[in-house]
Scaffold this motif. Structure first.
Motif, PDB file in Angstrom:
ATOM      1  N   ARG A  13      22.448  44.749  43.498  1.00 24.66           N
ATOM      2  CA  ARG A  13      21.162  44.294  43.991  1.00 24.66           C
ATOM      3  C   ARG A  13      20.145  45.418  43.854  1.00 24.66           C
ATOM      4  O   ARG A  13      20.502  46.585  43.701  1.00 24.66           O
ATOM      5  N   SER A  14      18.881  45.071  43.918  1.00 28.31           N
ATOM      6  CA  SER A  14      17.822  46.085  43.908  1.00 28.31           C
ATOM      7  C   SER A  14      17.706  46.680  45.304  1.00 28.31           C
ATOM      8  O   SER A  14      17.235  46.012  46.228  1.00 28.31           O
ATOM      9  N   ILE A  15      18.170  47.911  45.444  1.00 30.17           N
ATOM     10  CA  ILE A  15      18.112  48.609  46.731  1.00 30.17           C
ATOM     11  C   ILE A  15      16.959  49.610  46.669  1.00 30.17           C
ATOM     12  O   ILE A  15      16.972  50.536  45.861  1.00 30.17           O
ATOM     13  N   TYR A  16      15.964  49.413  47.517  1.00 30.97           N
ATOM     14  CA  TYR A  16      14.786  50.268  47.496  1.00 30.97           C
ATOM     15  C   TYR A  16      14.820  51.361  48.560  1.00 30.97           C
ATOM     16  O   TYR A  16      14.099  52.343  48.452  1.00 30.97           O
ATOM     17  N   GLN A  17      15.639  51.179  49.590  1.00 26.85           N
ATOM     18  CA  GLN A  17      15.792  52.211  50.617  1.00 26.85           C
ATOM     19  C   GLN A  17      17.060  53.004  50.283  1.00 26.85           C
ATOM     20  O   GLN A  17      18.171  52.585  50.596  1.00 26.85           O
ATOM     21  N   LEU A  18      16.842  54.132  49.629  1.00 27.60           N
ATOM     22  CA  LEU A  18      17.945  54.942  49.133  1.00 27.60           C
ATOM     23  C   LEU A  18      17.982  56.294  49.841  1.00 27.60           C
ATOM     24  O   LEU A  18      16.954  56.793  50.299  1.00 27.60           O
ATOM     25  N   GLY A  19      19.173  56.876  49.902  1.00 27.14           N
ATOM     26  CA  GLY A  19      19.326  58.186  50.521  1.00 27.14           C
ATOM     27  C   GLY A  19      20.225  59.090  49.710  1.00 27.14           C
ATOM     28  O   GLY A  19      20.682  58.728  48.621  1.00 27.14           O
ATOM     29  N   GLY A 130      22.141  45.738  28.326  1.00 30.72           N
ATOM     30  CA  GLY A 130      23.574  45.665  28.561  1.00 30.72           C
ATOM     31  C   GLY A 130      24.104  46.914  29.238  1.00 30.72           C
ATOM     32  O   GLY A 130      24.881  46.836  30.201  1.00 30.72           O
ATOM     33  N   ALA A 131      23.682  48.074  28.761  1.00 29.19           N
ATOM     34  CA  ALA A 131      24.135  49.335  29.353  1.00 29.19           C
ATOM     35  C   ALA A 131      23.617  49.491  30.779  1.00 29.19           C
ATOM     36  O   ALA A 131      24.358  49.896  31.689  1.00 29.19           O
ATOM     37  N   GLN A 132      22.346  49.162  30.987  1.00 30.12           N
ATOM     38  CA  GLN A 132      21.757  49.324  32.315  1.00 30.12           C
ATOM     39  C   GLN A 132      22.439  48.425  33.337  1.00 30.12           C
ATOM     40  O   GLN A 132      22.732  48.855  34.462  1.00 30.12           O
ATOM     41  N   GLN A 133      22.716  47.182  32.963  1.00 31.72           N
ATOM     42  CA  GLN A 133      23.386  46.290  33.904  1.00 31.72           C
ATOM     43  C   GLN A 133      24.795  46.775  34.213  1.00 31.72           C
ATOM     44  O   GLN A 133      25.212  46.795  35.375  1.00 31.72           O
ATOM     45  N   ALA A 134      25.525  47.189  33.186  1.00 28.80           N
ATOM     46  CA  ALA A 134      26.891  47.662  33.408  1.00 28.80           C
ATOM     47  C   ALA A 134      26.908  48.883  34.329  1.00 28.80           C
ATOM     48  O   ALA A 134      27.765  48.996  35.226  1.00 28.80           O
ATOM     49  N   ILE A 135      25.953  49.791  34.136  1.00 29.22           N
ATOM     50  CA  ILE A 135      25.858  50.977  34.988  1.00 29.22           C
ATOM     51  C   ILE A 135      25.510  50.589  36.416  1.00 29.22           C
ATOM     52  O   ILE A 135      26.114  51.076  37.388  1.00 29.22           O
ATOM     53  N   TRP A 136      24.562  49.690  36.551  1.00 32.18           N
ATOM     54  CA  TRP A 136      24.123  49.231  37.870  1.00 32.18           C
ATOM     55  C   TRP A 136      25.288  48.610  38.628  1.00 32.18           C
ATOM     56  O   TRP A 136      25.509  48.882  39.816  1.00 32.18           O
ATOM     57  N   VAL A 137      26.075  47.781  37.945  1.00 34.38           N
ATOM     58  CA  VAL A 137      27.228  47.132  38.565  1.00 34.38           C
ATOM     59  C   VAL A 137      28.281  48.170  38.941  1.00 34.38           C
ATOM     60  O   VAL A 137      28.871  48.119  40.031  1.00 34.38           O
ATOM     61  N   ALA A 138      28.528  49.130  38.064  1.00 32.82           N
ATOM     62  CA  ALA A 138      29.524  50.165  38.345  1.00 32.82           C
ATOM     63  C   ALA A 138      29.113  51.022  39.542  1.00 32.82           C
ATOM     64  O   ALA A 138      29.962  51.399  40.364  1.00 32.82           O
ATOM     65  N   LEU A 139      27.827  51.337  39.644  1.00 36.90           N
ATOM     66  CA  LEU A 139      27.356  52.086  40.813  1.00 36.90           C
ATOM     67  C   LEU A 139      27.575  51.276  42.083  1.00 36.90           C
ATOM     68  O   LEU A 139      28.060  51.801  43.093  1.00 36.90           O
ATOM     69  N   ALA A 140      27.238  49.987  42.032  1.00 33.01           N
ATOM     70  CA  ALA A 140      27.437  49.118  43.199  1.00 33.01           C
ATOM     71  C   ALA A 140      28.905  49.051  43.587  1.00 33.01           C
ATOM     72  O   ALA A 140      29.251  49.042  44.774  1.00 33.01           O
ATOM     73  N   GLN A 141      29.767  49.006  42.590  1.00 33.20           N
ATOM     74  CA  GLN A 141      31.205  48.956  42.847  1.00 33.20           C
ATOM     75  C   GLN A 141      31.670  50.198  43.603  1.00 33.20           C
ATOM     76  O   GLN A 141      32.647  50.147  44.363  1.00 33.20           O
ATOM     77  N   ASN A 142      30.977  51.307  43.416  1.00 36.50           N
ATOM     78  CA  ASN A 142      31.310  52.563  44.079  1.00 36.50           C
ATOM     79  C   ASN A 142      30.475  52.816  45.326  1.00 36.50           C
ATOM     80  O   ASN A 142      30.428  53.940  45.833  1.00 36.50           O
TER      81      ASN A 142
END
Length: 200
Positions: A13-19, A130-142
């Motif tokens: 998801r688009s998370i705008y409040q990041l730390g 394709g690369a950006q989505q895969a990276i985004w999903v992998a970050l979310a998975q972690n």
């Protein structure tokens, strides 16, 4: 049907409040993202996706220069302060990935395969997505939140100068990422019948 991929995608998801409360080391994140880019498909195996990883002061520098560059673009001081507040959320993140297109390879493909010349720009953008989505999903998975920004081309020149970017790399997107400090907004979907057709 196995749906592990779909289950993981739903975490993106688009998370705008990041730390900055990320348990992974920067080197681990870099390794993961580099491997994803290397294994992401590109037309004719052109491998046109490039990335720059920014942490610490370099991450801060990106969002400071973005704020400085946008001052001349917004119509009022109030609007500018709102812009700075938005950028502060990105600066609060753990790091940023800058995504680039290697235009030299796109141009080479256009010259080498003239029959498909008009498609290589679009195909390179598909590789980006394709690369950006895969990276985004992998970050979310972690457990790492992220969002995707597009302040290019306004900041291109300053980014290239500040981070010694090759002339043939064209900035396409910025992905700040970090710990998830706020929830994403509710996601709405268009009706399936407006988006899909199936023929048996």
């Amino acid at each position: 049907m196995q749906d592990e991929v779909l289950t993981t995608m739903k975490k993106r998801r688009s998370i705008y409040q990041l730390g900055k409360n990320v348990t992974q080391k920067p080197e681990e994140i870099v390794q993961l993202v580099e491997d994803i880019i290397m294994h992401s498909p590109t037309a004719f195996n052109g491998q046109t996706v490039r990335a720059v990883f920014l942490f610490g002061d370099n991450h801060d520098r990106l969002w400071d220069l973005t704020g400085a560059r946008l001052k001349s673009e917004v119509p009022t001081e109030e609007a500018y302060q709102n812009t700075l507040a938005k950028l502060a959320n990105f600066k609060a993140a753990f790091g940023t990935i800058l995504f680039f297109r290697d235009q030299a390879i796109v141009t080479e493909e256009e010259n080498n395969f003239p029959l498909y010349r008009d498609n290589f720009h679009d195909w390179s953008e598909q590789g980006q997505g394709g690369a950006q989505q895969a990276i985004w999903v992998a970050l979310a998975q972690n457990g790492i939140g992220a969002n995707l920004q597009h302040y290019n081309p306004l900041i291109d020149a300053e980014v290239a100068k500040t981070f010694d970017i090759p002339d043939n790399w064209v900035l396409r997107a910025q992905m700040p990422f970090g710990s998830i400090e706020g929830t994403a907004s509710e996601k709405e979907f268009l009706p399936r019948e407006d988006r899909f057709k199936t023929f048996f």
